[in-house]
Design an enzyme around this catalytic site. Structure first.
Site, PDB file in Angstrom:
ATOM      1  N   TRP A 101      43.231  37.694  48.348  1.00  0.00           N
ATOM      2  CA  TRP A 101      43.202  36.232  48.158  1.00  0.00           C
ATOM      3  C   TRP A 101      44.357  35.551  48.864  1.00  0.00           C
ATOM      4  O   TRP A 101      44.219  34.441  49.385  1.00  0.00           O
ATOM      5  CB  TRP A 101      43.163  35.905  46.663  1.00  0.00           C
ATOM      6  CG  TRP A 101      41.977  36.545  46.014  1.00  0.00           C
ATOM      7  CD1 TRP A 101      41.969  37.561  45.097  1.00  0.00           C
ATOM      8  CD2 TRP A 101      40.597  36.258  46.295  1.00  0.00           C
ATOM      9  NE1 TRP A 101      40.684  37.913  44.785  1.00  0.00           N
ATOM     10  CE2 TRP A 101      39.821  37.136  45.501  1.00  0.00           C
ATOM     11  CE3 TRP A 101      39.944  35.361  47.131  1.00  0.00           C
ATOM     12  CZ2 TRP A 101      38.430  37.127  45.516  1.00  0.00           C
ATOM     13  CZ3 TRP A 101      38.551  35.350  47.150  1.00  0.00           C
ATOM     14  CH2 TRP A 101      37.810  36.219  46.354  1.00  0.00           C
ATOM     15  N   ASP A 168      49.063  30.052  43.590  1.00  0.00           N
ATOM     16  CA  ASP A 168      47.716  30.275  43.068  1.00  0.00           C
ATOM     17  C   ASP A 168      47.855  31.062  41.771  1.00  0.00           C
ATOM     18  O   ASP A 168      48.224  32.237  41.782  1.00  0.00           O
ATOM     19  CB  ASP A 168      46.902  31.050  44.107  1.00  0.00           C
ATOM     20  CG  ASP A 168      45.501  31.416  43.629  1.00  0.00           C
ATOM     21  OD1 ASP A 168      45.133  31.062  42.492  1.00  0.00           O
ATOM     22  OD2 ASP A 168      44.771  32.064  44.407  1.00  0.00           O
ATOM     23  N   LYS A 192      38.599  32.343  34.710  1.00  0.00           N
ATOM     24  CA  LYS A 192      39.160  33.595  34.231  1.00  0.00           C
ATOM     25  C   LYS A 192      39.816  33.424  32.857  1.00  0.00           C
ATOM     26  O   LYS A 192      39.544  34.188  31.944  1.00  0.00           O
ATOM     27  CB  LYS A 192      40.154  34.148  35.251  1.00  0.00           C
ATOM     28  CG  LYS A 192      39.509  34.391  36.619  1.00  0.00           C
ATOM     29  CD  LYS A 192      40.508  34.828  37.661  1.00  0.00           C
ATOM     30  CE  LYS A 192      39.902  34.881  39.049  1.00  0.00           C
ATOM     31  NZ  LYS A 192      38.895  35.932  39.208  1.00  0.00           N
TER      32      LYS A 192
END
Length: 357
Positions: A101, A168, A192
């Site tokens: 990511w 992030d 999540k």
């Protein structure tokens, strides 16, 4: 009703109480005679929900008053683009490469100027978190990925820099306490730890927002969302509603400290099995960088891993296969995964080892 042991990496488990509350008021929210997904985002009822959600976030994360809270569609992947579009205004942008990511975020940054790796853990297959960084003069910002869902690593403490810091936190927001003041912008997909897919939480220092590039399309500008309280266009109402419910649930559990304590206990149950297996299970991350959210491990062969996942699924364990890019096994023990689920997985792992050694 038998609930699965849900270890999916996202969308992931949600608190049963939250799901039941949403179910109970799905057809009639706040006495309106409408579902929350039917009502206008300009209505008084939604305005109250929207404001309360921001207030809960500010309270639980101790977000200072000089930070904006925004709700944006598009997921974390759009944030890879938006952060660079708005803030890559100097010669360079720096990224710490701790996995897939982080690399995807860096790839988006290249559309807006030169980027470079301030540090990388690629030399050891992203099994650790770098602690030495190279920041060049003329760097717009440094981008961090707080928790790495695929490789199972996370920052235990965050480095300080002399340039703005973008982070992030999609995989670990509200799983532990962080000092928001150490970041200029935080973003996190909700799917999540906070709710269903469909909304990203963005927390940004107002002074940092003022430095953003202005010559951008309307919907790529953070200023659009900040100036309009995330209501310039129709927001993802249902996702925000579920975030609201989840934030109430976190508060009822005792807040972030209580959630963090429970997360540590859950992860320990599974890591203890890995560490006590004599090498039958091999953890991917070095111990000092182990994620409490994503527990990654391997067995002796891909065939054995495939069998482990299949037998686990038959026993009610969902989502324990590793990411398609790296294989292996992974248990994502996000906030809403109960301790009992982790205990059951630990017992299953011990039983599987006894039967296959």
């Amino acid at each position: 009703m038998q609930r699965a042991y849900n270890f999916n990496a996202g969308p992931s488990a949600m608190p049963l109480e939250v799901l039941q509350e949403a179910q109970a008021e799905f057809l009639n929210y706040a006495g309106t005679g409408m579902s929350v997904i039917e009502m206008s985002h300009r209505s008084a009822e939604y305005a109250a929900l929207h404001a309360e959600t921001k207030a809960l976030l500010r309270e639980l994360m101790q977000i200072p008053d000089d930070y904006e809270i925004m709700f944006i569609q598009g997921g974390g992947s759009t944030q890879f683009l938006m952060t660079a579009a708005n803030f890559h205004t100097q010669k360079y942008a720096a990224y710490v490469n701790t996995g897939v990511w982080a690399k995807k975020a860096m790839a988006e940054g290249k559309f807006f100027g030169e980027v470079y790796e301030a540090a990388s853990s690629a030399d050891k297959n992203h099994s650790y978190i770098p602690d030495s960084f190279n920041i060049k003069d003329g760097t717009s910002y440094v981008h961090l990925t707080a928790n790495n869902t695929i490789y199972g690593t996370e920052y235990k403490s965050f480095p300080k820099f002399d340039v703005p810091v973008i982070c992030d936190m999609s995989s670990d927001i509200l799983s532990r306490k962080v000092d928001v003041k150490n970041f200029d912008l935080i973003y996190a997909g909700a799917q999540k730890n906070l709710g269903p897919a469909g909304v990203v939480i963005v927390i940004a220092k107002k002074a940092f927002l003022a430095t953003a590039r202005q010559e951008l399309p309307t919907m790529l500008k953070y200023a659009t969302f900040a100036a309009n309280d995330s209501l310039y266009n129709t927001p993802p109402v249902f996702a925000i509603y579920m975030v609201n419910k989840t934030l109430h649930w976190i508060k009822e559990q005792g807040g972030v400290d209580a959630i963090a304590q429970n997360n540590a206990a859950k992860a320990k149950l599974i890591y203890d099995v890995i560490d006590g297996s004599g090498g039958f299970y091999k953890g991917h991350a070095v111990k000092e960088a182990r994620s409490l959210m994503n527990i990654t491990f391997n067995l002796a062969t891909p065939e054995l891993e495939k069998d482990f996942v299949a037998q686990g699924k038959a026993a009610g364990f969902v989502g324990i296969g590793g990411h398609r890019l790296v294989g292996g096994c992974r248990a994502s023990a996000y906030n809403a995964v109960p301790l009992e689920a982790c205990a059951a997985l630990a017992d299953f792992m011990k039983k599987y080892q006894r039967e296959h050694e």
